[in-house]
Design an enzyme around this catalytic site. Structure first.
Site, PDB file in Angstrom:
ATOM      1  N   ASP A  34       0.895  -1.151   0.000  1.00 11.75           N
ATOM      2  CA  ASP A  34       0.000   0.000   0.000  1.00 11.75           C
ATOM      3  C   ASP A  34       0.934   1.202   0.000  1.00 11.75           C
ATOM      4  O   ASP A  34       1.626   1.445   0.998  1.00 11.75           O
ATOM      5  CB  ASP A  34      -0.878   0.007   1.257  1.00 11.75           C
ATOM      6  CG  ASP A  34      -1.876   1.146   1.216  1.00 11.75           C
ATOM      7  OD1 ASP A  34      -1.463   2.267   0.851  1.00 11.75           O
ATOM      8  OD2 ASP A  34      -3.059   0.930   1.531  1.00 11.75           O
ATOM      9  N   HIS A  35       0.976   1.936  -1.089  1.00 14.28           N
ATOM     10  CA  HIS A  35       2.043   2.934  -1.203  1.00 14.28           C
ATOM     11  C   HIS A  35       1.893   4.048  -0.155  1.00 14.28           C
ATOM     12  O   HIS A  35       2.848   4.743   0.144  1.00 14.28           O
ATOM     13  CB  HIS A  35       2.164   3.487  -2.627  1.00 14.28           C
ATOM     14  CG  HIS A  35       1.109   4.482  -3.021  1.00 14.28           C
ATOM     15  ND1 HIS A  35      -0.141   4.109  -3.422  1.00 14.28           N
ATOM     16  CD2 HIS A  35       1.118   5.831  -3.088  1.00 14.28           C
ATOM     17  CE1 HIS A  35      -0.849   5.179  -3.706  1.00 14.28           C
ATOM     18  NE2 HIS A  35      -0.110   6.255  -3.519  1.00 14.28           N
ATOM     19  N   HIS A  40      -5.808   2.582   1.548  1.00 13.93           N
ATOM     20  CA  HIS A  40      -5.077   3.743   2.067  1.00 13.93           C
ATOM     21  C   HIS A  40      -5.698   4.334   3.343  1.00 13.93           C
ATOM     22  O   HIS A  40      -5.017   4.564   4.331  1.00 13.93           O
ATOM     23  CB  HIS A  40      -5.002   4.840   1.005  1.00 13.93           C
ATOM     24  CG  HIS A  40      -4.509   4.348  -0.331  1.00 13.93           C
ATOM     25  ND1 HIS A  40      -3.564   3.379  -0.447  1.00 13.93           N
ATOM     26  CD2 HIS A  40      -4.811   4.714  -1.605  1.00 13.93           C
ATOM     27  CE1 HIS A  40      -3.316   3.150  -1.734  1.00 13.93           C
ATOM     28  NE2 HIS A  40      -4.069   3.945  -2.456  1.00 13.93           N
TER      29      HIS A  40
HETATM   30  C1  BG6 Z   1      -4.253   4.887  -5.898  1.00 15.51           C
HETATM   31  C2  BG6 Z   1      -5.662   4.961  -6.412  1.00 15.51           C
HETATM   32  O1  BG6 Z   1      -4.076   3.721  -5.126  1.00 15.51           O
HETATM   33  O2  BG6 Z   1      -3.982   6.017  -5.090  1.00 15.51           O
HETATM   34  C3  BG6 Z   1      -5.865   6.247  -7.198  1.00 15.51           C
HETATM   35  O3  BG6 Z   1      -5.922   3.845  -7.241  1.00 15.51           O
HETATM   36  C4  BG6 Z   1      -5.482   7.433  -6.365  1.00 15.51           C
HETATM   37  O4  BG6 Z   1      -7.196   6.354  -7.653  1.00 15.51           O
HETATM   38  C5  BG6 Z   1      -4.089   7.252  -5.797  1.00 15.51           C
HETATM   39  O5  BG6 Z   1      -5.504   8.574  -7.208  1.00 15.51           O
HETATM   40  C6  BG6 Z   1      -3.750   8.336  -4.827  1.00 15.51           C
HETATM   41  O6  BG6 Z   1      -2.402   8.241  -4.500  1.00 15.51           O
HETATM   42  P1  BG6 Z   1      -1.583   9.539  -4.110  1.00 15.51           P
HETATM   43  O7  BG6 Z   1      -0.245   9.026  -3.711  1.00 15.51           O
HETATM   44  O8  BG6 Z   1      -1.566  10.425  -5.321  1.00 15.51           O
HETATM   45  O9  BG6 Z   1      -2.334  10.168  -2.983  1.00 15.51           O
END
Ligand code: BG6
Length: 512
Positions: A196-197, A259
């Site tokens: 989960d980034h 997230h």
């Molecule tokens: C991704 C989703 O996991 O996270 C996207 O699939 C979303 O829809 C993105 O835009 C948001 O990531 P960040 O790092 O830009 O907040």
């Protein structure tokens, strides 16, 4: 406020370990994720001298025309960074190799095994291999099965094998469970790294430090002092070119299940015995298990706790249904807000309000913790509720940092007060931009540290909570009980989200 960051190395405590020599195989090596995130992150790790020594990268894709073409492709992905550090880029690319084949073809994996063994000997990486699935999710189980068939997932005393999986991890409890069972046929849970980034974002990691490396927060981190917690992930972007995936997912599957739940768990968890994967993962899972389940009916009715919305045209931008690839009658939510109650001793009675949406008026991800009012006012003209509450805001992006709102006396001979916000922006204090989330996470894969990854049981608990909401919505196609509220692109979201009965009568979202 003058902030004094640690200046001498004696003040800076770093806990970096060096990863073992290894090879990294990326499936989908020419795809968007590899080019935009993985390869630049690996190069940054090299520039920071954090890549294992030795190390090689083996890219796998359906069509990859040899090592040289792949290296050109990678140099292109590195863009300005390669131009600015050309000697480093040359050295990095010299250790990159290509393999190609059909993802379903056992022969392609036999060739891959031979190539990986040959590179492992050539580079002296002792057979340690990490596999990264930067491919569409329907290929994840296929690739794991094929790798197992080719003997590539078998660990020996001297060589580890790890496999990294990108989201989405299932689309409900049943599909996630089936995927986990398939993976567990080929891999031990300790070999599986579900990404989960958000867990790699500096500010999300900083939650651990803030809560567990400081004394002052823990005594007030509970129902006695905290009134409510709001977690917001607002995006200005729309669905972009991802309708094929997004329209079948929607905001809850796309942002909440992963997230937002990760952020919620880190905010609400008990201190782990040590900062180690099994202990941290167990505490996070306990949070989800304490959340009051939703029932489509009396009890914890989604109708009281959730609002869903979909963007329409606004600010010169098209509505969701007019985006490329979106069916004109789509009922997919691009915005959701939900209220969660954690029924445990620490949090009973404190609503955790989560919201996320696309095409909103501004991009901001934050955790806002609002404290209770002072018990009595010692200022005769003021009631306790007249004094602005303390609010601690952890800004996750784009302005990473911490804000704390307190009451302060205004300068002057009269006794006047006003709210004062102590505002720390990491960029200004540390004079450096945060590193990309993938740097931390790729490094942890190579270190074998699963603390910032997701366990199978967390995924299961997350879907168990959300399935009843998603099913209630799906069973109400006309939106009679659960309307799909329109909101204009570029607006703060649907008006209806300002009234969430489950959050209590005084509920209001913090203005971001
Ligand atoms: C991704 C989703 O996991 O996270 C996207 O699939 C979303 O829809 C993105 O835009 C948001 O990531 P960040 O790092 O830009 O907040």
């Amino acid at each position: 406020m003058k902030i004094i960051p640690a200046t001498s190395t004696a003040d800076i405590l770093c806990m970096e370990a060096a990863p073992d020599p290894c090879g990294l195989v990326i499936f989908g090596a020419t795809g968007d994720l590899a080019r935009r995130k993985l390869v630049p992150a690996l190069f940054q790790l090299r520039l920071r001298d954090l890549l294992p020594k030795p190390f090689f990268l083996l890219g796998f894709a359906r069509s990859l025309d040899g090592d040289d073409a792949f290296r050109d492709n990678l140099r292109h992905a590195l863009g300005d960074a390669a131009a600015a550090h050309s000697a480093e880029a040359d050295a990095f690319l010299a250790n990159a190799y290509a393999a190609h084949g059909d993802y379903q073809d056992p022969e392609a994996y036999r060739r891959l095994a031979t190539r990986a063994a040959e590179l492992s000997t050539r580079h002296g990486t002792s057979g340690n291999l990490a596999f990264y699935t930067a491919t569409p999710p329907d290929l994840h189980a296929v690739i794991a099965g094929q790798l197992a068939g080719a003997g590539l997932l078998r660990e020996t005393a001297g060589a580890w094998r790890r496999m990294v999986f990108e989201k989405p991890f299932g689309r409900d409890r049943a599909t996630a469970g089936a995927l986990n069972r398939t993976l567990h046929r080929h891999l031990a849970e300790s070999q599986i790294f579900r990404i989960d980034h958000y867990l790699g974002k500096e500010t999300v990691q900083n939650l651990f430090m803030l809560r567990f490396a400081n004394l002052i927060f823990e005594p007030v981190w509970n129902r006695d002092h905290i009134a409510h917690v709001q977690i917001t992930a607002a995006e200005t972007l729309g669905v972009e070119e991802r309708a094929g995936y997004y329209d079948g997912a929607g905001a809850v599957r796309d942002m909440f299940q992963n997230h937002l739940f990760q952020i919620l768990a880190l905010t609400a968890m008990e201190p782990p015995g040590r900062f180690e994967a099994p202990l941290v993962l167990a505490e996070k899972r306990k949070v989800l298990h304490s959340i009051r389940p939703f029932f489509d009916g009396p009890g914890n009715d989604p109708a009281q706790a959730w609002v869903r919305g979909q963007y329409t045209a606004g600010a010169g931008l098209p509505g969701y249904r007019a985006e490329p690839g979106v069916p004109p009658d789509s009922r997919t939510e691009t915005y959701a807000a939900g209220v969660f109650h954690i029924d445990n001793w620490r949090w009973s009675g404190v609503p955790f309000c989560l919201r996320s949406g696309k095409r909103l008026d501004r991009r901001r991800t934050e955790i806002a913790i609002t404290f209770r009012p002072v018990p009595i006012s010692v200022f005769p003209e003021l009631r306790p509720e007249d004094l602005a509450r303390n609010v601690l805001v952890l800004n996750i992006q784009p302005d990473e940092g911490i804000e704390l709102t307190i009451q302060a006396k205004r300068p002057g001979p009269k006794l006047c007060m006003s709210a004062l916000t102590l505002d720390v922006k990491y960029r200004e204090v540390f004079k450096t931009a945060s590193s990309d989330a993938y740097e931390r996470l790729l490094l942890d894969v190579m270190l074998g540290d699963r603390t910032l990854f997701i366990s199978a049981d967390f995924i299961d608990a997350a879907w168990s909570l959300l399935d009843p909401v998603l099913n209630a919505w799906a069973n109400d196609p006309d939106g009679k009980r659960f309307p799909l509220h329109p909101y204009a692109a570029g607006s703060p979201g649907p008006e209806a989200a300002n009234t969430l009965p489950a959050a209590g009568p005084d509920f209001a979202w913090r203005e971001t």
